[in-house]
Design an enzyme around this catalytic site. Sequence first.
Site, PDB file in Angstrom:
ATOM      1  N   TYR A  66       0.848  -1.189   0.000  1.00 65.60           N
ATOM      2  CA  TYR A  66       0.000   0.000   0.000  1.00 65.60           C
ATOM      3  C   TYR A  66       0.880   1.235   0.000  1.00 65.60           C
ATOM      4  CZ  TYR A  66      -2.855   3.872   1.318  1.00 65.60           C
ATOM      5  OH  TYR A  66      -3.440   5.105   1.312  1.00 65.60           O
ATOM      6  N   GLY A 106      -0.206  -5.258  -9.470  1.00 59.73           N
ATOM      7  CA  GLY A 106      -1.427  -4.701  -8.875  1.00 59.73           C
ATOM      8  C   GLY A 106      -1.225  -3.236  -8.504  1.00 59.73           C
ATOM      9  N   TYR A 149      14.539 -20.093  -9.711  1.00 64.64           N
ATOM     10  CA  TYR A 149      14.756 -18.735 -10.234  1.00 64.64           C
ATOM     11  C   TYR A 149      14.217 -18.643 -11.659  1.00 64.64           C
ATOM     12  CZ  TYR A 149      17.384 -14.441 -11.396  1.00 64.64           C
ATOM     13  OH  TYR A 149      17.755 -13.175 -11.766  1.00 64.64           O
TER      14      TYR A 149
END
Length: 317
Positions: A66, A106, A149
């Site tokens: 956030y 996102g 990886y």
Amino acid sequence: MSKKKTAVVTGAAGFLGSHLTDYLLAKGYKVIGLDNLLTGNVRNIEHLAGNADFDFIKHDVTHFIYLPGPVDLVFHFASPASPIDYLQLPIQTLKVGSLGTHNTLGLAKEKKATFLIASTSETYGDPLVHPQTESYWGNVNPVGPRGVYDEAKRFAEAMTMGYHRAHGLDTKIVRIFNTYGPRMRLEDGRVVPAFIGQALQGQPLTVFGDGGQTRSFCYVSDLIEGIYRLSQSNYHEPVNIGNPGEMTVLQFAQKILNYTGSKSQIVFKPLPEDDPKVRQPDITLAKRILEWEPKVTFEEGISSTVAYFKEFLALNA
Ligand code: UDP
């Protein structure tokens, strides 16, 4: 006066993340650096303390991110990146490449920001096409020790293209080839810090296998310039950034001995499993669309890297 743009850099306390952060600050961006300090080190960004354009947040990007306020660019550079690191941190490597990529995508979607993922030449695995072009799909062992990886980065590329196609997100994918320079960790196991550290301390240089495997080494400032140009381009498919100057690991060992004047011996150790036999970027695409190619010679790059490790060893003696 125009308002400064804001960039988020994950892995900001790492080798590449910290150089990218410096570059963006010099270009006039505000930078928010995120890092959980698993393989990064605050030493790499301590010179930015007190810089009003830089904020550091200790955060693991596999958890929801956030951030208040506008963001224009998201660079996802967080990941263990040396073979020893990702062998020791397999789950964290898989999580930051998958969950971390999902969270940073996102964030970019929420902020309507451009997103750039640090992918890797490891997506080509032990390549059957040489030099490697972006159109080659690779030869990766998904269940070998390097799979954690390689597959995490391949997933990250797929996820990035998913967000681009499904959400129209402005995304870029850079496939980074072997890069070196100041701020690499002396003990990260990669061949550049390993050989320079060994040469400077009079220890034997540990060549794995017969040393006939090849790598092509790019100096960090060249790489960061290419990555920034990619972030400003309209190109969404993967782009190789690296230096095509190929050499064998044994030749590299000899060059380090010559350059440092070290009397160290060369010793041969077993080749790690799935160690790619050849690696060299084809940078035709980057040259065409970014008008970019590496400028720093091997001698110049090695000289500043050796100077860095000399100072590091003196401070930590
Ligand atoms: N290598 C070596 N000695 C070392 C470390 C690495 O001979 O002490 C070799 C390694 O086997 C590989 C090459 O150097 O063939 C580059 O290894 P690195 O760990 O730097 O990264 P990679 O290119 O394999 O991801």
